[in-house]
Design a protein around this motif. Structure first.
Motif, PDB file in Angstrom:
ATOM      1  N   ASP A  17       0.838  -1.191   0.000  1.00 15.93           N
ATOM      2  CA  ASP A  17       0.000   0.000   0.000  1.00 15.93           C
ATOM      3  C   ASP A  17       0.879   1.250   0.000  1.00 15.93           C
ATOM      4  O   ASP A  17       1.167   1.817   1.043  1.00 15.93           O
ATOM      5  N   ILE A  18       1.291   1.672  -1.183  1.00 15.01           N
ATOM      6  CA  ILE A  18       2.194   2.819  -1.310  1.00 15.01           C
ATOM      7  C   ILE A  18       1.491   4.112  -0.914  1.00 15.01           C
ATOM      8  O   ILE A  18       2.120   5.016  -0.374  1.00 15.01           O
ATOM      9  N   ASP A  19       0.170   4.228  -1.147  1.00 13.68           N
ATOM     10  CA  ASP A  19      -0.494   5.502  -0.870  1.00 13.68           C
ATOM     11  C   ASP A  19      -0.363   5.922   0.591  1.00 13.68           C
ATOM     12  O   ASP A  19      -0.255   7.109   0.881  1.00 13.68           O
ATOM     13  N   ALA A  20      -0.354   4.989   1.501  1.00 15.03           N
ATOM     14  CA  ALA A  20      -0.172   5.337   2.913  1.00 15.03           C
ATOM     15  C   ALA A  20       1.232   5.885   3.139  1.00 15.03           C
ATOM     16  O   ALA A  20       1.422   6.824   3.915  1.00 15.03           O
ATOM     17  N   TRP A  21       2.214   5.330   2.462  1.00  9.66           N
ATOM     18  CA  TRP A  21       3.593   5.797   2.606  1.00  9.66           C
ATOM     19  C   TRP A  21       3.764   7.197   2.019  1.00  9.66           C
ATOM     20  O   TRP A  21       4.535   7.996   2.532  1.00  9.66           O
ATOM     21  N   ILE A  22       3.035   7.484   0.943  1.00  8.28           N
ATOM     22  CA  ILE A  22       3.127   8.807   0.323  1.00  8.28           C
ATOM     23  C   ILE A  22       2.636   9.885   1.287  1.00  8.28           C
ATOM     24  O   ILE A  22       3.111  11.009   1.251  1.00  8.28           O
ATOM     25  N   LYS A  23       1.747   9.525   2.192  1.00 11.29           N
ATOM     26  CA  LYS A  23       1.190  10.484   3.152  1.00 11.29           C
ATOM     27  C   LYS A  23       1.929  10.461   4.494  1.00 11.29           C
ATOM     28  O   LYS A  23       1.508  11.111   5.447  1.00 11.29           O
ATOM     29  N   SER A  24       3.027   9.754   4.556  1.00  7.64           N
ATOM     30  CA  SER A  24       3.781   9.640   5.800  1.00  7.64           C
ATOM     31  C   SER A  24       4.340  10.997   6.239  1.00  7.64           C
ATOM     32  O   SER A  24       4.594  11.875   5.416  1.00  7.64           O
ATOM     33  N   GLU A  25       4.540  11.145   7.527  1.00  9.44           N
ATOM     34  CA  GLU A  25       5.172  12.358   8.049  1.00  9.44           C
ATOM     35  C   GLU A  25       6.691  12.293   7.921  1.00  9.44           C
ATOM     36  O   GLU A  25       7.375  13.298   8.075  1.00  9.44           O
ATOM     37  N   ASN A  26       7.216  11.113   7.633  1.00  2.39           N
ATOM     38  CA  ASN A  26       8.652  10.918   7.463  1.00  2.39           C
ATOM     39  C   ASN A  26       9.012  11.166   5.995  1.00  2.39           C
ATOM     40  O   ASN A  26       8.622  10.403   5.108  1.00  2.39           O
ATOM     41  N   SER A  27       9.759  12.218   5.726  1.00  2.00           N
ATOM     42  CA  SER A  27      10.098  12.597   4.354  1.00  2.00           C
ATOM     43  C   SER A  27      10.854  11.504   3.618  1.00  2.00           C
ATOM     44  O   SER A  27      10.642  11.298   2.414  1.00  2.00           O
ATOM     45  N   LYS A  35       9.654   6.916  -5.320  1.00  2.00           N
ATOM     46  CA  LYS A  35      10.547   6.164  -6.211  1.00  2.00           C
ATOM     47  C   LYS A  35       9.943   4.811  -6.566  1.00  2.00           C
ATOM     48  O   LYS A  35       9.996   4.378  -7.718  1.00  2.00           O
ATOM     49  N   LEU A  36       9.357   4.138  -5.587  1.00  2.00           N
ATOM     50  CA  LEU A  36       8.687   2.867  -5.856  1.00  2.00           C
ATOM     51  C   LEU A  36       7.541   3.057  -6.839  1.00  2.00           C
ATOM     52  O   LEU A  36       7.381   2.286  -7.792  1.00  2.00           O
ATOM     53  N   ALA A  37       6.736   4.069  -6.587  1.00  2.00           N
ATOM     54  CA  ALA A  37       5.583   4.329  -7.454  1.00  2.00           C
ATOM     55  C   ALA A  37       6.023   4.589  -8.889  1.00  2.00           C
ATOM     56  O   ALA A  37       5.407   4.102  -9.838  1.00  2.00           O
ATOM     57  N   ARG A  38       7.109   5.331  -9.054  1.00  2.00           N
ATOM     58  CA  ARG A  38       7.615   5.614 -10.405  1.00  2.00           C
ATOM     59  C   ARG A  38       8.171   4.349 -11.048  1.00  2.00           C
ATOM     60  O   ARG A  38       7.864   4.028 -12.195  1.00  2.00           O
ATOM     61  N   ASN A  39       8.987   3.603 -10.313  1.00  2.00           N
ATOM     62  CA  ASN A  39       9.605   2.394 -10.868  1.00  2.00           C
ATOM     63  C   ASN A  39       8.588   1.323 -11.224  1.00  2.00           C
ATOM     64  O   ASN A  39       8.793   0.554 -12.157  1.00  2.00           O
ATOM     65  N   TYR A  40       7.499   1.257 -10.456  1.00  2.00           N
ATOM     66  CA  TYR A  40       6.469   0.258 -10.712  1.00  2.00           C
ATOM     67  C   TYR A  40       5.317   0.814 -11.556  1.00  2.00           C
ATOM     68  O   TYR A  40       4.289   0.170 -11.690  1.00  2.00           O
ATOM     69  N   HIS A  41       5.496   2.008 -12.092  1.00  2.00           N
ATOM     70  CA  HIS A  41       4.510   2.621 -12.987  1.00  2.00           C
ATOM     71  C   HIS A  41       3.110   2.604 -12.383  1.00  2.00           C
ATOM     72  O   HIS A  41       2.156   2.153 -13.005  1.00  2.00           O
ATOM     73  N   ARG A  42       3.003   3.105 -11.171  1.00  2.00           N
ATOM     74  CA  ARG A  42       1.723   3.104 -10.454  1.00  2.00           C
ATOM     75  C   ARG A  42       0.889   4.324 -10.881  1.00  2.00           C
ATOM     76  O   ARG A  42       0.749   5.301 -10.160  1.00  2.00           O
ATOM     77  N   PHE A  43       0.338   4.264 -12.090  1.00  2.00           N
ATOM     78  CA  PHE A  43      -0.448   5.349 -12.669  1.00  2.00           C
ATOM     79  C   PHE A  43      -1.599   5.774 -11.768  1.00  2.00           C
ATOM     80  O   PHE A  43      -1.949   6.945 -11.719  1.00  2.00           O
ATOM     81  N   GLU A  44      -2.184   4.824 -11.078  1.00  2.00           N
ATOM     82  CA  GLU A  44      -3.357   5.124 -10.265  1.00  2.00           C
ATOM     83  C   GLU A  44      -3.034   6.060  -9.098  1.00  2.00           C
ATOM     84  O   GLU A  44      -3.933   6.641  -8.489  1.00  2.00           O
ATOM     85  N   LEU A  45      -1.755   6.234  -8.794  1.00  2.00           N
ATOM     86  CA  LEU A  45      -1.362   7.120  -7.693  1.00  2.00           C
ATOM     87  C   LEU A  45      -1.140   8.556  -8.157  1.00  2.00           C
ATOM     88  O   LEU A  45      -0.808   9.428  -7.345  1.00  2.00           O
ATOM     89  N   HIS A  46      -1.333   8.805  -9.423  1.00  2.00           N
ATOM     90  CA  HIS A  46      -1.029  10.110 -10.001  1.00  2.00           C
ATOM     91  C   HIS A  46      -1.626  11.258  -9.189  1.00  2.00           C
ATOM     92  O   HIS A  46      -0.925  12.202  -8.814  1.00  2.00           O
TER      93      HIS A  46
END
Length: 165
Positions: A17-27, A35-46
């Protein structure tokens, strides 16, 4: 024993679940998730990535620019342009590099304005973006060069050489 390496196209499926990590308080976690989202072509996270362009950490903003340059929509260049003046030079340049891949006719005026920037690297990047847009972008670039002269005439010659190669 040799360890096999994986190319981006041979990466195993990502079931986290990358979306939870994208909202993390830890930069650092957010940068990693982008980087994971880009490498795995996660278009739905756009749409989840756009808020990262306003993140307080410049590393997150830069990685968001990198993601959006690879996974763009019609809105992406508008998002870059609306934030352009608030960013430092490094991030501005990253946005213009991204626009070399994603710019469309609606971005011509913005890119032509950058041809008058004080920094020659910014001028060159904007000129490349215009040239890569096709006929309308190249025509706008040539018209501006004719009215401006040096150093844009040199930049235009360099870009024409790059395109011919």
């Amino acid at each position: 024993m040799l360890t096999p390496t994986l190319s981006a196209s041979a990466l195993p499926p990502l079931n986290i679940d990358i979306d939870a990590w994208i909202k993390s308080e830890n930069s650092s976690v957010v940068v990693f998730a982008l980087k994971l989202a880009r490498n795995y072509h996660r278009f739905e996270l756009h749409d989840e990535i756009f808020p990262c362009l306003d993140h307080e950490d410049s590393r997150v903003r830069l990685e968001a620019i990198n993601f959006l340059s690879e996974i763009a929509t019609d809105e992406t260049s508008d998002q870059f342009i609306s934030r352009f003046l608030r960013e430092g030079f490094k991030h501005q340049l990253a946005m213009i590099h991204a626009m070399q891949k994603i710019a469309s006719d609606k971005d011509i005026l913005f890119l032509v304005d950058l041809l008058d920037d004080n920094n020659n690297e910014m001028k060159l990047s904007a000129a490349r973006a215009l040239a890569k847009m096709g006929h309308r972008g190249m025509t706008s670039l040539q018209e501006h060069v004719e009215s401006s002269g040096y150093p844009l005439n040199e930049i235009l010659m360099q870009i024409k050489g790059e395109l011919a190669a």
